[in-house]
Design a protein around this motif. Structure first.
Motif, short mmCIF file in Angstrom:
data_model
loop_
_atom_site.label_atom_id
_atom_site.label_comp_id
_atom_site.label_asym_id
_atom_site.label_seq_id
_atom_site.Cartn_x
_atom_site.Cartn_y
_atom_site.Cartn_z
N ALA A 299 36.45 41.23 49.57
CA ALA A 299 34.99 41.83 49.41
C ALA A 299 34.52 40.66 48.33
O ALA A 299 33.06 40.25 48.89
N ILE A 300 34.73 40.17 47.31
CA ILE A 300 34.27 39.19 46.54
C ILE A 300 34.07 37.97 47.26
O ILE A 300 33.16 37.46 47.04
N PRO B 124 23.12 36.62 40.19
CA PRO B 124 24.04 37.84 40.63
C PRO B 124 24.40 37.89 41.99
O PRO B 124 23.79 37.70 42.99
N LEU B 125 25.64 38.03 42.03
CA LEU B 125 26.42 38.10 43.26
C LEU B 125 26.84 39.38 43.80
O LEU B 125 26.60 39.84 45.21
N ILE C 15 20.41 49.74 43.05
CA ILE C 15 20.22 48.62 42.20
C ILE C 15 20.46 47.34 43.07
O ILE C 15 19.94 46.32 43.02
N CYS C 16 21.87 47.46 43.75
CA CYS C 16 22.20 46.17 44.57
C CYS C 16 21.26 45.82 45.41
O CYS C 16 20.96 44.52 45.77
N LEU D 26 22.35 42.20 45.89
CA LEU D 26 23.74 41.92 45.48
C LEU D 26 24.72 42.80 46.62
O LEU D 26 24.22 43.78 47.25
N TRP D 27 25.82 42.19 46.58
CA TRP D 27 27.00 42.92 47.33
C TRP D 27 27.45 44.14 46.50
O TRP D 27 27.53 43.94 45.42
N HIS D 28 27.46 45.21 47.41
CA HIS D 28 28.15 46.38 46.27
C HIS D 28 29.63 46.73 47.21
O HIS D 28 29.68 47.24 48.20
#
Length: 471
Positions: A147-148, A227-228, A251-252, A257-259
Protein backbone atom coordinates in the motif's frame (compact mmCIF):
# COMPACT_ATOMS: atom_id res chain seq x y z
CA UNK A 1 11.12 -42.50 -0.27
CA UNK A 2 9.08 -44.38 -2.83
CA UNK A 3 5.35 -43.92 -3.41
CA UNK A 4 4.46 -47.01 -1.37
CA UNK A 5 6.42 -45.74 1.63
CA UNK A 6 4.94 -42.28 1.15
CA UNK A 7 1.41 -43.66 1.43
CA UNK A 8 2.34 -45.58 4.58
CA UNK A 9 4.04 -42.64 6.28
CA UNK A 10 1.36 -40.18 5.17
CA UNK A 11 -1.27 -42.27 6.96
CA UNK A 12 1.03 -42.39 9.96
CA UNK A 13 1.37 -38.61 10.02
CA UNK A 14 -2.36 -38.02 9.57
CA UNK A 15 -2.93 -40.19 12.64
CA UNK A 16 -0.33 -38.11 14.48
CA UNK A 17 -2.01 -34.89 13.37
CA UNK A 18 -5.43 -36.06 14.49
CA UNK A 19 -4.02 -37.14 17.85
CA UNK A 20 -2.34 -33.77 18.24
CA UNK A 21 -5.54 -31.86 17.56
CA UNK A 22 -7.42 -34.02 20.04
CA UNK A 23 -4.74 -33.75 22.74
CA UNK A 24 -3.18 -30.33 22.17
CA UNK A 25 -4.48 -29.07 25.52
CA UNK A 26 -2.32 -31.66 27.29
CA UNK A 27 0.92 -30.04 26.12
CA UNK A 28 2.62 -27.17 27.98
CA UNK A 29 1.60 -24.02 26.11
CA UNK A 30 5.21 -22.84 26.03
CA UNK A 31 8.36 -24.92 26.59
CA UNK A 32 10.52 -24.80 29.71
CA UNK A 33 13.86 -24.57 27.94
CA UNK A 34 16.80 -22.20 27.60
CA UNK A 35 18.28 -20.68 24.43
CA UNK A 36 20.50 -23.24 22.72
CA UNK A 37 18.86 -26.31 24.26
CA UNK A 38 17.43 -27.53 20.95
CA UNK A 39 20.45 -26.46 18.91
CA UNK A 40 22.80 -28.51 21.09
CA UNK A 41 20.77 -31.67 20.45
CA UNK A 42 21.16 -31.39 16.67
CA UNK A 43 24.16 -32.93 14.84
CA UNK A 44 26.98 -30.63 13.81
CA UNK A 45 26.94 -31.95 10.24
CA UNK A 46 24.21 -32.87 7.78
CA UNK A 47 23.82 -36.62 7.17
CA UNK A 48 25.74 -37.95 4.19
CA UNK A 49 23.50 -41.00 3.81
CA UNK A 50 19.70 -41.36 3.86
CA UNK A 51 18.05 -41.86 7.23
CA UNK A 52 14.85 -43.75 7.88
CA UNK A 53 11.55 -41.98 8.25
CA UNK A 54 11.11 -43.76 11.60
CA UNK A 55 14.32 -42.16 12.90
CA UNK A 56 13.31 -38.72 11.62
CA UNK A 57 9.88 -38.95 13.24
CA UNK A 58 11.40 -40.20 16.49
CA UNK A 59 13.72 -37.17 16.62
CA UNK A 60 10.80 -34.91 15.80
CA UNK A 61 9.02 -36.20 18.90
CA UNK A 62 12.12 -36.24 21.08
CA UNK A 63 13.95 -33.05 20.01
CA UNK A 64 11.53 -30.72 18.25
CA UNK A 65 8.23 -31.12 20.10
CA UNK A 66 9.70 -30.28 23.55
CA UNK A 67 10.86 -26.94 22.12
CA UNK A 68 7.57 -25.84 20.56
CA UNK A 69 5.21 -23.11 21.71
CA UNK A 70 1.77 -24.48 20.99
CA UNK A 71 -0.13 -21.65 19.33
CA UNK A 72 -3.18 -23.86 18.87
CA UNK A 73 -3.42 -24.64 22.60
CA UNK A 74 -6.78 -23.41 23.94
CA UNK A 75 -4.93 -21.59 26.76
CA UNK A 76 -2.74 -19.60 24.36
CA UNK A 77 -3.76 -16.02 25.17
CA UNK A 78 -0.70 -14.12 23.91
CA UNK A 79 -0.04 -11.77 21.00
CA UNK A 80 -2.91 -12.32 18.57
CA UNK A 81 -3.82 -15.90 17.77
CA UNK A 82 -2.77 -17.58 14.56
CA UNK A 83 -5.60 -20.03 14.80
CA UNK A 84 -6.29 -22.90 12.47
CA UNK A 85 -8.98 -25.51 11.90
CA UNK A 86 -9.28 -28.99 10.52
CA UNK A 87 -10.58 -27.88 7.08
CA UNK A 88 -7.73 -25.41 6.72
CA UNK A 89 -5.13 -28.04 7.61
CA UNK A 90 -6.57 -30.46 5.07
CA UNK A 91 -6.45 -27.78 2.39
CA UNK A 92 -2.83 -27.06 3.29
CA UNK A 93 -2.06 -30.74 2.73
CA UNK A 94 -3.56 -30.56 -0.75
CA UNK A 95 -1.65 -27.36 -1.49
CA UNK A 96 1.65 -28.99 -0.52
CA UNK A 97 0.86 -32.14 -2.50
CA UNK A 98 0.04 -30.31 -5.73
CA UNK A 99 2.94 -27.88 -5.27
CA UNK A 100 1.29 -25.40 -7.62
CA UNK A 101 3.02 -22.13 -8.44
CA UNK A 102 0.12 -19.70 -8.76
CA UNK A 103 1.82 -16.63 -10.14
CA UNK A 104 -0.42 -16.20 -13.18
CA UNK A 105 -3.69 -17.43 -14.63
CA UNK A 106 -1.88 -19.78 -17.01
CA UNK A 107 0.23 -21.41 -14.31
CA UNK A 108 -2.89 -22.32 -12.28
CA UNK A 109 -6.20 -21.12 -13.75
CA UNK A 110 -8.35 -22.58 -10.97
CA UNK A 111 -6.18 -20.98 -8.28
CA UNK A 112 -6.51 -17.55 -9.87
CA UNK A 113 -10.26 -17.72 -10.36
CA UNK A 114 -10.94 -19.24 -6.94
CA UNK A 115 -8.93 -16.45 -5.32
CA UNK A 116 -10.97 -13.82 -7.13
CA UNK A 117 -14.26 -15.45 -6.14
CA UNK A 118 -13.60 -16.17 -2.44
CA UNK A 119 -12.30 -12.63 -1.93
CA UNK A 120 -15.53 -11.31 -3.39
CA UNK A 121 -17.43 -13.57 -0.95
CA UNK A 122 -15.46 -12.15 1.98
CA UNK A 123 -15.72 -8.55 0.80
CA UNK A 124 -19.49 -8.79 0.59
CA UNK A 125 -19.83 -10.78 3.83
CA UNK A 126 -17.91 -8.05 5.68
CA UNK A 127 -19.99 -5.23 4.20
CA UNK A 128 -17.04 -3.62 2.43
CA UNK A 129 -17.32 -1.43 -0.63
CA UNK A 130 -18.55 -3.63 -3.48
CA UNK A 131 -16.13 -2.04 -5.95
CA UNK A 132 -12.99 -3.09 -4.05
CA UNK A 133 -10.78 -5.80 -5.54
CA UNK A 134 -8.83 -8.26 -3.45
CA UNK A 135 -5.59 -10.22 -3.55
CA UNK A 136 -4.04 -12.64 -1.07
CA UNK A 137 -0.66 -11.69 0.38
CA UNK A 138 1.43 -13.65 2.86
CA UNK A 139 1.18 -11.25 5.83
CA UNK A 140 -0.26 -7.84 6.68
CA UNK A 141 3.29 -6.50 6.84
CA UNK A 142 3.68 -7.23 3.13
CA UNK A 143 0.24 -5.84 2.34
CA UNK A 144 0.99 -2.58 4.16
CA UNK A 145 4.30 -2.26 2.33
CA UNK A 146 2.43 -2.76 -0.97
CA UNK A 147 0.00 0.00 0.00
CA UNK A 148 2.75 2.46 0.92
CA UNK A 149 4.69 1.70 -2.28
CA UNK A 150 1.52 2.22 -4.30
CA UNK A 151 0.92 5.54 -2.53
CA UNK A 152 4.49 6.57 -3.30
CA UNK A 153 4.14 5.72 -6.98
CA UNK A 154 0.78 7.43 -7.33
CA UNK A 155 2.25 10.60 -5.83
CA UNK A 156 5.34 10.48 -8.08
CA UNK A 157 3.37 9.47 -11.19
CA UNK A 158 5.40 6.22 -11.12
CA UNK A 159 8.66 8.12 -11.67
CA UNK A 160 10.39 6.70 -8.58
CA UNK A 161 9.90 3.18 -9.92
CA UNK A 162 11.52 4.20 -13.20
CA UNK A 163 14.14 6.76 -12.19
CA UNK A 164 14.62 6.41 -8.45
CA UNK A 165 14.49 9.21 -5.88
CA UNK A 166 15.70 12.62 -7.01
CA UNK A 167 16.69 13.61 -3.48
CA UNK A 168 14.12 16.39 -3.38
CA UNK A 169 11.15 14.30 -2.24
CA UNK A 170 9.96 15.03 1.27
CA UNK A 171 7.16 12.51 1.69
CA UNK A 172 5.37 12.02 4.99
CA UNK A 173 3.28 9.09 6.23
CA UNK A 174 1.02 9.35 9.29
CA UNK A 175 -0.10 6.81 11.82
CA UNK A 176 -0.95 6.75 15.51
CA UNK A 177 1.47 6.33 18.38
CA UNK A 178 0.28 2.73 18.57
CA UNK A 179 1.14 1.91 14.97
CA UNK A 180 2.31 -1.64 14.26
CA UNK A 181 6.08 -1.89 13.75
CA UNK A 182 5.50 -3.14 10.19
CA UNK A 183 4.75 0.45 9.18
CA UNK A 184 8.14 1.61 10.49
CA UNK A 185 9.76 -1.23 8.55
CA UNK A 186 7.80 -0.36 5.41
CA UNK A 187 9.13 3.21 5.63
CA UNK A 188 12.67 1.82 5.55
CA UNK A 189 12.04 -0.56 2.66
CA UNK A 190 10.14 2.03 0.60
CA UNK A 191 13.04 4.44 0.91
CA UNK A 192 10.92 7.02 2.74
CA UNK A 193 12.85 6.88 6.01
CA UNK A 194 11.60 6.14 9.51
CA UNK A 195 11.93 9.79 10.48
CA UNK A 196 9.20 10.63 7.96
CA UNK A 197 6.66 8.47 9.75
CA UNK A 198 4.69 10.96 11.83
CA UNK A 199 3.18 9.27 14.86
CA UNK A 200 -0.01 11.09 15.73
CA UNK A 201 -1.27 11.46 19.29
CA UNK A 202 -4.08 9.23 20.53
CA UNK A 203 -7.16 9.93 22.63
CA UNK A 204 -8.16 8.37 25.95
CA UNK A 205 -9.17 5.15 24.19
CA UNK A 206 -5.74 4.92 22.48
CA UNK A 207 -7.29 5.60 19.06
CA UNK A 208 -5.82 8.18 16.70
CA UNK A 209 -6.85 11.76 17.46
CA UNK A 210 -8.30 13.04 14.19
CA UNK A 211 -7.69 16.68 15.17
CA UNK A 212 -4.04 15.92 15.87
CA UNK A 213 -3.82 14.23 12.46
CA UNK A 214 -5.22 17.27 10.68
CA UNK A 215 -2.81 19.53 12.57
CA UNK A 216 0.18 17.31 11.72
CA UNK A 217 -0.68 17.33 8.01
CA UNK A 218 -1.22 21.10 7.97
CA UNK A 219 2.06 21.73 9.80
CA UNK A 220 3.98 19.54 7.36
CA UNK A 221 2.48 21.33 4.37
CA UNK A 222 3.64 24.66 5.76
CA UNK A 223 7.11 23.16 6.32
CA UNK A 224 7.47 22.02 2.73
CA UNK A 225 6.73 18.32 3.17
CA UNK A 226 4.46 16.29 0.89
CA UNK A 227 1.88 14.34 2.89
CA UNK A 228 1.60 10.94 1.22
CA UNK A 229 -0.42 8.41 3.20
CA UNK A 230 -2.25 7.74 6.45
CA UNK A 231 -2.21 4.25 7.97
CA UNK A 232 -5.16 3.90 10.29
CA UNK A 233 -5.75 0.94 12.60
CA UNK A 234 -8.95 -0.99 12.85
CA UNK A 235 -7.60 -2.57 16.01
CA UNK A 236 -4.16 -1.51 17.26
CA UNK A 237 -1.74 -4.24 18.26
CA UNK A 238 -1.41 -3.17 21.88
CA UNK A 239 -5.05 -2.79 22.87
CA UNK A 240 -7.21 -3.31 19.74
CA UNK A 241 -8.15 0.37 19.76
CA UNK A 242 -10.31 1.37 16.79
CA UNK A 243 -9.16 4.48 14.94
CA UNK A 244 -11.93 6.76 13.58
CA UNK A 245 -11.51 5.50 10.03
CA UNK A 246 -14.50 7.40 8.66
CA UNK A 247 -13.15 10.78 9.76
CA UNK A 248 -9.59 9.84 8.79
CA UNK A 249 -10.83 8.88 5.32
CA UNK A 250 -12.48 12.27 4.93
CA UNK A 251 -9.26 14.04 5.96
CA UNK A 252 -7.30 11.97 3.45
CA UNK A 253 -9.75 12.85 0.70
CA UNK A 254 -9.52 16.54 1.60
CA UNK A 255 -5.72 16.59 1.40
CA UNK A 256 -5.32 14.03 -1.39
CA UNK A 257 -3.62 11.35 0.71
CA UNK A 258 -3.71 7.58 0.32
CA UNK A 259 -5.70 5.98 3.16
CA UNK A 260 -4.61 2.48 4.16
CA UNK A 261 -6.63 0.66 6.85
CA UNK A 262 -4.74 -1.95 8.85
CA UNK A 263 -7.40 -4.34 10.17
CA UNK A 264 -5.05 -7.31 10.37
CA UNK A 265 -6.65 -8.85 13.44
CA UNK A 266 -9.92 -7.03 14.09
CA UNK A 267 -11.08 -7.07 10.47
CA UNK A 268 -12.50 -10.57 10.86
CA UNK A 269 -15.06 -9.12 13.29
CA UNK A 270 -16.71 -7.29 10.39
CA UNK A 271 -18.30 -10.62 9.53
CA UNK A 272 -20.56 -9.84 12.49
CA UNK A 273 -23.28 -7.29 11.64
CA UNK A 274 -23.13 -6.02 15.22
CA UNK A 275 -19.48 -5.05 14.70
CA UNK A 276 -20.04 -2.99 11.56
CA UNK A 277 -19.93 0.13 13.72
CA UNK A 278 -16.16 -0.04 13.21
CA UNK A 279 -16.51 0.80 9.50
CA UNK A 280 -18.99 0.52 6.67
CA UNK A 281 -18.94 0.61 2.89
CA UNK A 282 -19.03 4.41 2.92
CA UNK A 283 -15.57 4.70 4.52
CA UNK A 284 -13.15 6.41 2.16
CA UNK A 285 -10.05 4.26 1.78
CA UNK A 286 -7.60 3.24 -0.91
CA UNK A 287 -6.55 -0.06 0.66
CA UNK A 288 -7.57 -2.34 3.49
CA UNK A 289 -5.89 -5.45 4.91
CA UNK A 290 -7.05 -8.20 7.25
CA UNK A 291 -5.59 -11.58 8.16
CA UNK A 292 -7.85 -14.64 8.02
CA UNK A 293 -4.86 -16.41 9.58
CA UNK A 294 -5.36 -14.51 12.81
CA UNK A 295 -9.02 -14.96 13.77
CA UNK A 296 -10.79 -16.70 10.90
CA UNK A 297 -9.79 -20.33 11.49
CA UNK A 298 -7.34 -20.30 8.57
CA UNK A 299 -3.80 -21.38 9.31
CA UNK A 300 -0.84 -19.12 8.63
CA UNK A 301 -0.14 -17.60 6.17
CA UNK A 302 -3.09 -15.89 4.52
CA UNK A 303 -3.53 -12.11 4.43
CA UNK A 304 -6.12 -10.35 2.27
CA UNK A 305 -5.49 -6.92 0.74
CA UNK A 306 -8.39 -5.00 -0.82
CA UNK A 307 -7.78 -1.95 -3.00
CA UNK A 308 -10.08 0.70 -4.42
CA UNK A 309 -8.12 0.97 -7.65
CA UNK A 310 -6.41 -2.26 -8.68
CA UNK A 311 -4.72 -0.38 -11.50
CA UNK A 312 -2.62 1.58 -9.00
CA UNK A 313 -1.41 -1.67 -7.45
CA UNK A 314 -0.72 -3.38 -10.78
CA UNK A 315 1.10 -0.36 -12.21
CA UNK A 316 3.32 -0.27 -9.13
CA UNK A 317 4.35 -3.93 -9.27
CA UNK A 318 3.78 -5.24 -12.78
CA UNK A 319 6.88 -6.44 -14.56
CA UNK A 320 6.44 -8.76 -17.53
CA UNK A 321 9.60 -10.00 -19.20
CA UNK A 322 9.16 -12.05 -22.37
CA UNK A 323 9.35 -15.38 -20.57
CA UNK A 324 6.31 -14.49 -18.40
CA UNK A 325 4.05 -13.25 -21.20
CA UNK A 326 0.99 -15.33 -22.02
CA UNK A 327 -1.81 -15.11 -24.55
CA UNK A 328 -4.38 -14.57 -21.79
CA UNK A 329 -2.69 -11.60 -20.05
CA UNK A 330 -5.18 -9.01 -21.32
CA UNK A 331 -8.19 -10.98 -20.11
CA UNK A 332 -7.26 -12.29 -16.66
CA UNK A 333 -5.82 -11.37 -13.27
CA UNK A 334 -2.17 -12.32 -13.01
CA UNK A 335 -1.77 -11.92 -9.27
CA UNK A 336 2.01 -11.86 -9.53
CA UNK A 337 1.43 -8.23 -10.61
CA UNK A 338 -0.56 -7.40 -7.47
CA UNK A 339 2.31 -7.48 -5.00
CA UNK A 340 5.96 -8.14 -4.31
CA UNK A 341 6.15 -11.89 -4.76
CA UNK A 342 6.45 -13.52 -8.15
CA UNK A 343 5.89 -17.03 -6.83
CA UNK A 344 2.57 -17.52 -5.04
CA UNK A 345 1.08 -20.35 -3.01
CA UNK A 346 -2.50 -21.56 -3.52
CA UNK A 347 -3.73 -19.85 -0.33
CA UNK A 348 -7.25 -19.36 -1.66
CA UNK A 349 -7.83 -23.10 -1.26
CA UNK A 350 -7.62 -22.74 2.54
CA UNK A 351 -10.19 -19.95 2.56
CA UNK A 352 -12.51 -21.96 0.32
CA UNK A 353 -12.32 -25.01 2.58
CA UNK A 354 -12.89 -22.97 5.74
CA UNK A 355 -15.77 -20.88 4.43
CA UNK A 356 -17.56 -23.89 2.98
CA UNK A 357 -16.93 -26.17 5.97
CA UNK A 358 -18.14 -23.71 8.61
CA UNK A 359 -20.37 -21.47 6.55
CA UNK A 360 -20.32 -17.77 7.38
CA UNK A 361 -22.74 -18.40 10.23
CA UNK A 362 -20.46 -21.05 11.73
CA UNK A 363 -17.56 -18.59 11.72
CA UNK A 364 -19.78 -15.92 13.27
CA UNK A 365 -20.74 -18.38 16.01
CA UNK A 366 -17.06 -18.84 16.91
CA UNK A 367 -16.47 -15.09 16.96
CA UNK A 368 -19.49 -14.45 19.17
CA UNK A 369 -18.36 -17.15 21.57
CA UNK A 370 -14.93 -15.49 21.87
CA UNK A 371 -16.55 -12.11 22.51
CA UNK A 372 -18.80 -13.61 25.17
CA UNK A 373 -15.82 -15.17 26.95
CA UNK A 374 -14.09 -11.78 26.82
CA UNK A 375 -16.98 -10.19 28.72
CA UNK A 376 -16.63 -12.86 31.38
CA UNK A 377 -12.95 -12.03 31.86
CA UNK A 378 -13.60 -8.28 31.86
CA UNK A 379 -16.14 -8.77 34.64
CA UNK A 380 -13.65 -10.78 36.67
CA UNK A 381 -11.03 -8.05 36.35
CA UNK A 382 -13.46 -5.22 37.12
CA UNK A 383 -14.71 -6.97 40.25
CA UNK A 384 -11.23 -7.58 41.66
CA UNK A 385 -10.21 -4.85 44.08
CA UNK A 386 -6.52 -4.90 43.10
CA UNK A 387 -6.85 -5.17 39.33
CA UNK A 388 -7.71 -2.54 36.76
CA UNK A 389 -8.58 -2.51 33.09
CA UNK A 390 -6.13 -0.33 31.21
CA UNK A 391 -8.02 0.20 27.94
CA UNK A 392 -11.50 -0.09 26.48
CA UNK A 393 -12.44 -3.56 25.19
CA UNK A 394 -14.10 -3.14 21.78
CA UNK A 395 -13.49 -6.78 20.86
CA UNK A 396 -11.61 -9.57 22.64
CA UNK A 397 -8.34 -8.11 23.94
CA UNK A 398 -8.22 -7.34 27.67
CA UNK A 399 -5.35 -5.16 28.94
CA UNK A 400 -5.12 -5.26 32.73
CA UNK A 401 -2.66 -5.00 35.60
CA UNK A 402 -2.28 -5.34 39.33
CA UNK A 403 -2.39 -1.97 41.12
CA UNK A 404 -1.33 -0.75 44.53
CA UNK A 405 -1.40 3.01 45.12
CA UNK A 406 1.47 2.77 47.58
CA UNK A 407 3.86 1.54 44.87
CA UNK A 408 5.67 3.57 42.22
CA UNK A 409 5.08 3.01 38.52
CA UNK A 410 8.49 1.35 38.22
CA UNK A 411 7.72 -1.06 41.06
CA UNK A 412 4.27 -1.84 39.66
CA UNK A 413 5.71 -2.46 36.20
CA UNK A 414 8.26 -4.85 37.64
CA UNK A 415 5.66 -6.62 39.76
CA UNK A 416 3.27 -7.12 36.84
CA UNK A 417 6.10 -8.43 34.65
CA UNK A 418 7.04 -10.92 37.37
CA UNK A 419 3.42 -11.93 37.72
CA UNK A 420 3.03 -12.71 34.02
CA UNK A 421 6.34 -14.53 33.88
CA UNK A 422 5.42 -16.73 36.85
CA UNK A 423 2.17 -17.70 35.11
CA UNK A 424 3.86 -18.46 31.77
CA UNK A 425 6.55 -20.56 33.44
CA UNK A 426 3.93 -23.07 34.56
CA UNK A 427 3.21 -23.98 30.93
CA UNK A 428 -0.51 -24.02 31.73
CA UNK A 429 -1.32 -20.70 30.04
CA UNK A 430 0.52 -18.13 27.98
CA UNK A 431 0.14 -14.34 28.05
CA UNK A 432 2.07 -11.44 26.52
CA UNK A 433 2.28 -7.78 27.53
CA UNK A 434 2.31 -4.23 26.28
CA UNK A 435 2.77 -0.78 27.79
CA UNK A 436 0.01 1.82 27.74
CA UNK A 437 0.97 5.34 28.87
CA UNK A 438 4.11 3.79 30.30
CA UNK A 439 2.21 1.25 32.39
CA UNK A 440 3.03 -2.44 32.01
CA UNK A 441 -0.12 -4.40 31.15
CA UNK A 442 -0.86 -8.05 30.66
CA UNK A 443 -2.75 -8.72 27.43
CA UNK A 444 -5.35 -11.48 27.50
CA UNK A 445 -6.48 -12.24 23.93
CA UNK A 446 -9.31 -14.75 23.58
CA UNK A 447 -9.45 -16.01 20.01
CA UNK A 448 -8.22 -19.58 19.87
CA UNK A 449 -10.36 -21.94 17.82
CA UNK A 450 -11.14 -24.33 20.68
CA UNK A 451 -10.95 -22.04 23.72
CA UNK A 452 -13.79 -22.52 26.22
CA UNK A 453 -14.89 -21.38 29.64
CA UNK A 454 -12.82 -24.21 31.11
CA UNK A 455 -9.59 -22.56 29.95
CA UNK A 456 -10.82 -19.16 31.12
CA UNK A 457 -11.52 -20.48 34.63
CA UNK A 458 -8.22 -22.35 34.76
CA UNK A 459 -6.23 -19.30 33.64
CA UNK A 460 -8.00 -17.02 36.11
CA UNK A 461 -7.32 -19.38 39.01
CA UNK A 462 -3.69 -19.61 37.93
CA UNK A 463 -3.38 -15.82 37.76
CA UNK A 464 -4.88 -15.48 41.24
CA UNK A 465 -2.59 -18.18 42.63
CA UNK A 466 0.56 -16.56 41.27
CA UNK A 467 -0.56 -13.08 42.31
CA UNK A 468 -1.04 -14.30 45.86
CA UNK A 469 2.46 -15.76 45.84
CA UNK A 470 3.93 -12.45 44.69
CA UNK A 471 2.05 -10.48 47.31
Amino acid sequence: MNKKDFRKHAHQLVDWMADYLENKASYPVSPNIQPGDIYQQLPDDAPEMPESFEDILEDFEKVIMPGMTHWQHPAFFGYFPANNSEPSILAEMLMATMGAQCMSWLTSPAATELEEKVLEWLRDAKGLNASWKGVIQDTASTATLCAILSARERASNFLINRQGFTGHEKYRVYSSLHVHSSVDKAMRIAGLGEENLVKVAVDNSFAMDQNALREAISTDLLSGFTPLCVVSALGTTSSTAIDPVKEIGEICEEFGLWHHIDAAYAGTALLLPECRWMMDDKVKADSYVFNPHKWMLTNFDCSVLYVKDAGQLVNTFSMTPEYLKTAQDAHVNNYRDWGIQLGRRFRALKLWFVIRSYGLEGIREKLRMHLALTKEVANLVENHKNLELMAPIPLNTICFRFVDKSLSREKLNLLNAQWMQSVNETGKAFFTHTKLDGNYCIRWVIGQTDVSMDEINMAWELLMEKLAELN
